[in-house]
Design an enzyme around this catalytic site. Structure first.
Site, PDB file in Angstrom:
ATOM      1  N   ASP A 254       0.788  -1.251   0.000  1.00 25.50           N
ATOM      2  CA  ASP A 254       0.000   0.000   0.000  1.00 25.50           C
ATOM      3  C   ASP A 254       0.811   1.288   0.000  1.00 25.50           C
ATOM      4  OD1 ASP A 254      -2.171  -1.679   0.158  1.00 25.50           O
ATOM      5  OD2 ASP A 254      -2.734  -1.128   2.196  1.00 25.50           O
TER       6      ASP A 254
ATOM      7  N   ASP B 144      -8.338  -8.507   8.328  1.00 27.27           N
ATOM      8  CA  ASP B 144      -7.796  -7.259   7.766  1.00 27.27           C
ATOM      9  C   ASP B 144      -7.861  -6.115   8.768  1.00 27.27           C
ATOM     10  OD1 ASP B 144      -7.373  -8.234   5.088  1.00 27.27           O
ATOM     11  OD2 ASP B 144      -9.535  -8.174   4.819  1.00 27.27           O
TER      12      ASP B 144
HETATM   13  C1  BGC Z   1      -1.646  -6.806   9.226  1.00 24.53           C
HETATM   14  C2  BGC Z   1      -0.397  -7.557   9.615  1.00 24.53           C
HETATM   15  C3  BGC Z   1      -0.607  -9.039   9.367  1.00 24.53           C
HETATM   16  C4  BGC Z   1      -1.006  -9.256   7.926  1.00 24.53           C
HETATM   17  C5  BGC Z   1      -1.248 -10.707   7.587  1.00 24.53           C
HETATM   18  C6  BGC Z   1      -2.011  -7.127   7.820  1.00 24.53           C
HETATM   19  O1  BGC Z   1      -3.225  -6.538   7.506  1.00 24.53           O
HETATM   20  O2  BGC Z   1      -1.430  -5.433   9.396  1.00 24.53           O
HETATM   21  O3  BGC Z   1      -0.111  -7.342  10.961  1.00 24.53           O
HETATM   22  O4  BGC Z   1       0.554  -9.757   9.653  1.00 24.53           O
HETATM   23  O5  BGC Z   1      -2.155  -8.511   7.623  1.00 24.53           O
HETATM   24  O6  BGC Z   1      -2.408 -11.205   8.133  1.00 24.53           O
END
Ligand code: BGC
Length: 562
Positions: A142, A367
């Site tokens: 992002d 998410d």
């Molecule tokens: C989070 C991370 C996480 C990743 C995988 C992201 O949205 O911010 O902390 O490791 O997703 O699930």
């Protein structure tokens, strides 16, 4: 990598790098993810490789009982694998446009990022015993797309993204990561490039190339540190929209004018990723050998709701909305999407400029917390999703935590289906070239709702009751999509629920998801799916459907809990 790898070898390849690191690779399966998947009914996919997220400094050594980086690399060697996949995700002022994954390093912390995050990762990766492992890094999801669309004066911008731009810390941080990691001959860096529903307009497409080149030449980096780019990281954009192409038109009107496409030049990742690659090579200064990855972990959109034919040719909106497999109210929705499914299984591709389909976001990991704006099913939306409903599942834990209900939904809606079933037809959409006109943005939906509640006594311990809220999510006159939120209003957990209503006119439901929906005349009955019947006190879940006819006024809905 690209079809153009017959061109003069670039410096990276001269240093002994493979054209496509996925070709002939045995890719490491994260055992921690596999255990979660197996425990939640996903044994059939628990052998699939997912990325290991280096998402905070503590993840390097391993904290909270989790394996650290060296433990994963050792495990890969012990299993005889030769490719490990990492996400590098800890920029200062991280996730500046959303609220769900803000990082641990505040703005101004570039040197912390360099010395306490990137340097320790590099130190581990260059340990001689790992020299024969191919290491694929996804660099800072992002971040560069946020500099393109959310850091200037647009309605989508945030103060945090403006700061990320004015301080230069995203460019400097990504540059540092590329330079340091790219110096290792067995490491392949893929820079995050959003998805078609983010950068597919010409106002964003070329500017991304410029920003990516700035990052790839900042802080010691060169374009030779970039093996390629990745699209759709942790997003839900379909690989292929099988029922319409951006070049289609209805009665002389291009589908680009539909509310859903909204003047975008791409409708799926299969068309977007190769076009982006071509632009990056031909106009942004990247090497002709770069390749693309696509995150297909949750872009399947299968299950009973998946349209199997194009929509009616009555208008561009009817045609697109009737046929699109992406059931989001808006392509700007990104958090724990209701109705989504597991997508293509990870595999090397090696054609069309695409190196591989990969699972960057481990399916089943949240998410964001349901209290975070875009992860809150009741939040009304903002400029980033055209003021549409968020379509987020309720009851979500914070980002990265295991979300059992989401995982079970993703399994149920997998496309291609898991364990056989019909296979998808081949890619049908094709890239367009030389975009000319400029995008407009036009919010589409206007939700209506009517909550009701009807208590049911339960046999043991507490009262069972539920309420339901019905909202029209998009309405194109000849058809509409609606979502119903079911809430446990009692004091005991439900075993199941049933929602009923009566349509006021001649609406006919054509597909539904996350519930079993039956219509008889104007009467509709929706009962829970296998995985969402049990709701704790106060918990909510959603189901949805598509119907012909006008959405009109929301009917009165009744919910009965068992
Ligand atoms: C989070 C991370 C996480 C990743 C995988 C992201 O949205 O911010 O902390 O490791 O997703 O699930």
């Amino acid at each position: 990598m690209g079809a153009a790898s017959v061109f003069a070898a670039n410096a990276a390849q001269a240093a002994g790098q493979l054209d496509n690191p996925y070709a002939g690779a045995t890719v490491y399966v994260n055992p921690e993810w596999a255990a979660n998947a197996t425990a939640d009914g996903g044994a059939a996919i628990a052998n699939q490789p997912t990325f290991v997220w280096m998402d905070h400094m503590g993840a390097i050594a391993g904290d909270g009982g989790r394996m650290g980086l060296a433990a994963h690399l050792d495990d890969a060697i012990a299993k005889g694998d030769n490719l490990v996949q990492l996400v590098i995700y800890d920029l200062p002022n991280r996730d500046c446009a959303a609220l769900a994954s803000n990082g641990e390093i505040p703005s101004g912390g570039l040197s912390t990022y360099e010395t306490k995050f990137i340097d320790p990762i590099v130190t581990i990766l260059k340990t001689p015993k790992y020299a024969n492992l191919r290491v694929v890094n996804v660099i800072e999801p992002d971040s560069l797309p946020n500099l393109v669309t959310n850091a200037d004066q647009q309605a989508t911008s945030t103060d945090a993204c403006r700061k990320a731009k004015s301080t230069g810390e995203y460019l400097q941080g990504v540059g540092y990561a590329l330079a340091q990691l790219g110096a290792l001959p067995n490491v392949y860096n893929y820079v995050d490039a959003g998805h078609h529903g983010w950068l597919g307009w010409d106002t964003n497409f070329q500017p991304f190339g410029q920003i990516a080149h700035q990052a790839a030449t900042a802080n010691g980096a060169t374009v030779n540190d970039v093996a390629g780019f990745i699209t759709n990281t942790a997003n839900y954009s379909p690989l292929v929209e099988p029922n319409f192409k951006v070049t289609d038109s209805v009665n002389g009107t291009t589908v680009r004018q539909s509310k859903w496409v909204d003047w975008n030049y791409y409708v799926d990742e299969q068309s977007f990723a190769p076009a982006l690659r071509d632009m990056l090579v031909s106009t942004a200064g990247f090497n002709p050998g770069i390749g693309m990855l696509v995150d297909t972990s949750r872009d399947g959109w299968g299950g009973a709701a998946r349209p199997t034919a194009p929509g009616p040719m009555t208008s561009v909106d009817a045609y697109v909305n009737g046929g699109r497999v992406d059931r989001r109210p808006h392509a700007g929705d990104w958090c724990n999407q209701n109705g989504a499914g597991i997508g293509e299984r990870p595999r090397p591709v090696g054609s069309g400029g695409i190196d591989a389909y990969v699972w960057v976001k481990p399916p089943g990991e949240s998410d964001g917390d349901s209290h975070d704006q875009m992860c809150d099913p009741s939040y009304g939306g903002n400029a980033q999703n055209g003021n549409n409903p968020t379509n987020a599942l309720s009851g979500a834990p914070r980002a990265g935590q295991w979300f059992s209900a989401e995982f079970r939904m993703l399994l149920q809606n997998a496309y291609p289906p898991i364990g056989g079933g019909p296979t998808p037809s081949g890619p049908t959409s094709s890239p367009t070239s030389s975009p000319t006109s400029s995008p407009t943005s036009s919010p589409t939906s206007s939700p209506t709702s009517s909550p009701t509640s009807s208590p049911t006594p339960s046999s043991g311990g507490g009262q069972r009751s539920c309420a339901a809220t019905y909202a029209v999510q998009s309405d194109w006159g000849a058809g509409f999509v609606a979502g119903v939120t079911v809430r446990n209003t009692g004091t005991a957990a439900t075993n199941g629920w049933k929602v009923t209503w009566t349509f006021g006119a001649n609406q006919q439901i054509t597909s539904s998801w996350s519930a079993t929906v039956n219509q008889s005349g104007t009467a509709v009955t929706a009962t829970n799916a296998g995985w969402n019947g049990s709701l704790g006190a106060g918990a909510t879940t959603q189901f949805g459907f598509q119907a012909t006819g006008a959405g009109g006024t929301a009917p009165t809905v009744t919910c009965v809990a068992s």
